[in-house]
Scaffold this active site. Structure first.
Site, PDB file in Angstrom:
ATOM      1  CE  LYS A   1     -33.392  21.828  52.483  1.00  0.00           C
ATOM      2  NZ  LYS A   1     -34.831  22.135  51.298  1.00  0.00           N
TER       3      LYS A   1
ATOM      4  CE  LYS B   1     -41.803  18.875  52.217  1.00  0.00           C
ATOM      5  NZ  LYS B   1     -41.673  20.349  51.579  1.00  0.00           N
TER       6      LYS B   1
ATOM      7  NE  ARG C   1     -36.840  29.138  49.122  1.00  0.00           N
ATOM      8  CZ  ARG C   1     -37.418  29.530  48.356  1.00  0.00           C
ATOM      9  NH1 ARG C   1     -38.158  30.450  47.754  1.00  0.00           N
ATOM     10  NH2 ARG C   1     -37.853  28.270  48.092  1.00  0.00           N
TER      11      ARG C   1
HETATM   12  N1  BES Z   1     -37.174  19.796  50.504  1.00  0.00           N
HETATM   13  C1  BES Z   1     -38.198  20.260  50.041  1.00  0.00           C
HETATM   14  C2  BES Z   1     -38.170  20.452  48.480  1.00  0.00           C
HETATM   15  C3  BES Z   1     -38.121  19.050  48.045  1.00  0.00           C
HETATM   16  C4  BES Z   1     -39.215  18.720  47.120  1.00  0.00           C
HETATM   17  C5  BES Z   1     -37.120  18.203  47.783  1.00  0.00           C
HETATM   18  C6  BES Z   1     -39.616  17.642  47.449  1.00  0.00           C
HETATM   19  C7  BES Z   1     -37.039  16.708  47.420  1.00  0.00           C
HETATM   20  C8  BES Z   1     -38.222  16.207  46.822  1.00  0.00           C
HETATM   21  C9  BES Z   1     -38.134  22.062  50.102  1.00  0.00           C
HETATM   22  O1  BES Z   1     -37.814  22.264  52.063  1.00  0.00           O
HETATM   23  C10 BES Z   1     -39.443  22.598  50.122  1.00  0.00           C
HETATM   24  O2  BES Z   1     -40.390  22.179  50.875  1.00  0.00           O
HETATM   25  N2  BES Z   1     -39.914  23.041  49.327  1.00  0.00           N
HETATM   26  C11 BES Z   1     -40.884  24.065  48.960  1.00  0.00           C
HETATM   27  C12 BES Z   1     -41.168  25.572  48.236  1.00  0.00           C
HETATM   28  C13 BES Z   1     -41.649  26.394  48.782  1.00  0.00           C
HETATM   29  C14 BES Z   1     -43.127  26.348  49.954  1.00  0.00           C
HETATM   30  C15 BES Z   1     -41.804  27.893  47.962  1.00  0.00           C
HETATM   31  C16 BES Z   1     -41.323  23.346  47.640  1.00  0.00           C
HETATM   32  O3  BES Z   1     -41.055  23.107  46.761  1.00  0.00           O
HETATM   33  O4  BES Z   1     -42.677  23.710  47.154  1.00  0.00           O
HETATM   34 ZN    ZN Z   2     -36.640  21.330  52.532  1.00  0.00          ZN
HETATM   35 MN    MN Z   3     -39.607  22.610  53.260  1.00  0.00          MN
END
Ligand code: BES
Ligand code: ZN
Ligand code: MN
Length: 491
Positions: free
Chosen positions: A254, A266, A340
């Site tokens: 990724k 975010k 994903r």
């Molecule tokens: N890149 C993030 C995940 C992440 C979080 C990596 C903290 C490193 C540190 C990923 O794309 C993401 O935002 N995931 C979400 C998924 C949710 C929206 C289902 C998450 O983990 O909150």
């Molecule tokens: Zn991400």
């Molecule tokens: Mn994300």
């Protein structure tokens, strides 16, 4: 590109003790019997070595810790480092000793005498791995005059393993550099340029642009990048070191160069950390570099999906439905569950085009894996117990934390969509597992597959076992070992 420091190998030569090294470092085993070098230093310091190793301070130290003598007697060096080496049967202790010495030695020139050669490779690996700092954007850069001279009884015997270690460490450093770079510098364009340079090492590098991705039907990936001014790309790196008849191993990463969350934005606090959201792609790149530098006799394809997840008038909306390359439709409930979407298309493409014998994907995929495992272990998901075991063994040997997590149809059910074939999120509970289930939908039947959720281990706020704070390079060593143990032709 940062590479590992120069290491000179030299034969046993007592005269070197009197040369102008900043530090002289020696290993002291549990018998406390002084070797030839220590005896000489002891004499030149009027018994300081013997007094030091019989002191309470030394007694309190554990294996791998160092006691230093400052400005020793008639020796030019500023410090003599006595490295406690009480259980030389332990690979991790040997690395820890190397790490500790590296932290002490900073920018100095060091003469290291290794009496016995057992575990010296791991000692040096630890030492080199910890000689890393990312000071690219500090205006007052320190000029580095680091050097290490290894005094060995048989330096020639060590030459080959030193070269392999340096290849691996260079791979780890390449990953760390990429992950530490800010997103205004490491755009998708700049990332692909850095990967193209790998062709000088004999890696074939191919960059697929948006038009080609669209013709291939990679709409899930393209949807993530459509809000950014930086174009989406897929980079394919092929290392063909094995026999022609052998199907390759595929590594998929990724590469979200910055993840704002998109329209599902975010919160501001900590968002700057999302420069590391290309960590999976970084590990794939670093592993490819290590394989090429050590001329691995294996066929490995590295594929990375490079995109930027931004909110804008052209950005993907929650509720949008996209058709993936596989042909299945995805309802995008949350634009922040973008990794994903990127992986689904790159994984499908990797299988269709290369028919790999196995596939491993790496992604900073979920915050949920950090809730579960913290910063010590990556989450490991697999549909193949044997394949998974070989990876877990490699990770254990390389001292990179990895913990297996479950997959099951019950979790997969949570991805049901009212309108499309699936939705891209499965709710708060078991978030790392439902993400893995989503990815598994794009893995063909009987394809051995491992998914590594590295959100917690790719980048850490405090220092980790082998790295200062920031990018760790987690995974390069485990993958490199897995390939050398299981995917290489007989050497
Ligand atoms: N890149 C993030 C995940 C992440 C979080 C990596 C903290 C490193 C540190 C990923 O794309 C993401 O935002 N995931 C979400 C998924 C949710 C929206 C289902 C998450 O983990 O909150
Ligand atoms: Zn991400
Ligand atoms: Mn994300």
């Amino acid at each position: 590109m940062q590479t590992s420091i120069d290491v000179k190998l030299t034969e046993y030569d007592l005269k070197l003790i009197e040369k102008d090294y900043d530090r002289i470092s020696v290993l002291i085993d549990d018998t406390k019997k002084l070797n030839r070098v220590c005896r000489r230093i002891n004499k030149l310091t009027k018994g300081a070595v013997v007094r030091a190793i019989n002191s309470d301070e030394y007694e309190k130290k554990s294996c791998g810790e160092v006691l230093s003598i400052s400005f020793p007697g008639s020796i030019t060096a500023k410090y003599i480092d006595l490295i406690k080496w009480v259980k030389p049967g332990q690979l991790h202790d040997a690395r820890k000793a190397g790490v500790n010495l590296a932290k002490l030695s900073g920018d100095s020139s060091v003469l290291i005498y290794i009496g016995s050669q057992k575990f010296s490779a791991d000692f040096i690996k630890g030492y080199l791995l910890r000689q890393y700092s990312f000071s690219e954007y500090k205006t007052s850069k320190i000029t580095k005059s680091r050097s290490a001279t290894l005094m060995l009884n048989k330096p020639l015997d060590f030459k080959k393993s030193l070269e392999e270690i340096k290849a691996t460490v260079d791979g780890v450093f390449f990953t760390r550099d990429l992950v530490n770079e800010p997103a205004n510098i490491l755009t998708t364009v700049e990332f692909s340029k850095r990967l193209q340079k790998l062709s000088t090492l004999g890696i074939e590098v191919e960059v697929l642009e948006e038009k080609q991705l669209s013709d291939l039907g990679m709409n899930a990936l393209l949807g993530v990048g459509q809000g950014s001014a930086n174009p989406s790309k897929v980079v394919v790196m092929s290392w063909k070191g094995g026999a022609k008849s052998v199907q390759p191993l595929a590594l998929v990463g990724k590469g979200v160069v910055f993840d704002t969350g998109g329209i599902s934005l975010k919160p501001a606090g900590g968002m700057e950390e999302m420069t590391m959201d290309m960590g999976g792609a970084g590990v794939v790149a670093g592993t490819m570099l290590a394989l090429a530098k050590r001329k691995a006799k294996a066929n490995v394809i590295g594929l990375v999906g490079l995109v930027e997840n931004m909110p804008s008038s052209t950005a993907q909306r929650p509720g949008d439905i996209v058709k993936s390359m596989k042909g299945e439709t995805i309802e995008v409930i949350n634009t922040d569950a973008e990794g994903r979407l990127v992986l689904s298309d790159v994984l499908w493409y990797a299988q269709e085009r290369f028919k790999p014998s196995g596939i491993i994907d790496l992604a900073t995929l979920t915050g949920a894996i950090i809730v579960g495992l913290g910063y010590e272990n990556a989450g490991v998901f697999s549909n193949d117990d044997n394949f998974c075991k070989t990876f877990m063994n490699a990770a254990a040997l390389e001292n990179e934390g990895a913990w297996r997590m479950p997959l099951a149809p019950a979790y997969d059910k949570k991805l049901k969509s009212r309108l499309a074939d699936m939705k891209n999120v499965g709710g708060r509970d078991a978030g790392a597992i439902t993400a893995a289930q989503f990815i598994q939908r794009f893995i063909k039947k009987d394809m051995p597959w491992i998914h590594l959720d590295i959100a917690g281990v790719a980048h850490t706020k405090s220092e980790s076992t082998y790295a200062p704070s920031g990018a760790t390079g987690w995974g390069v060593m485990s993958l490199n070992r897995l390939i050398s143990d299981k995917f290489e032709d007989i050497k």
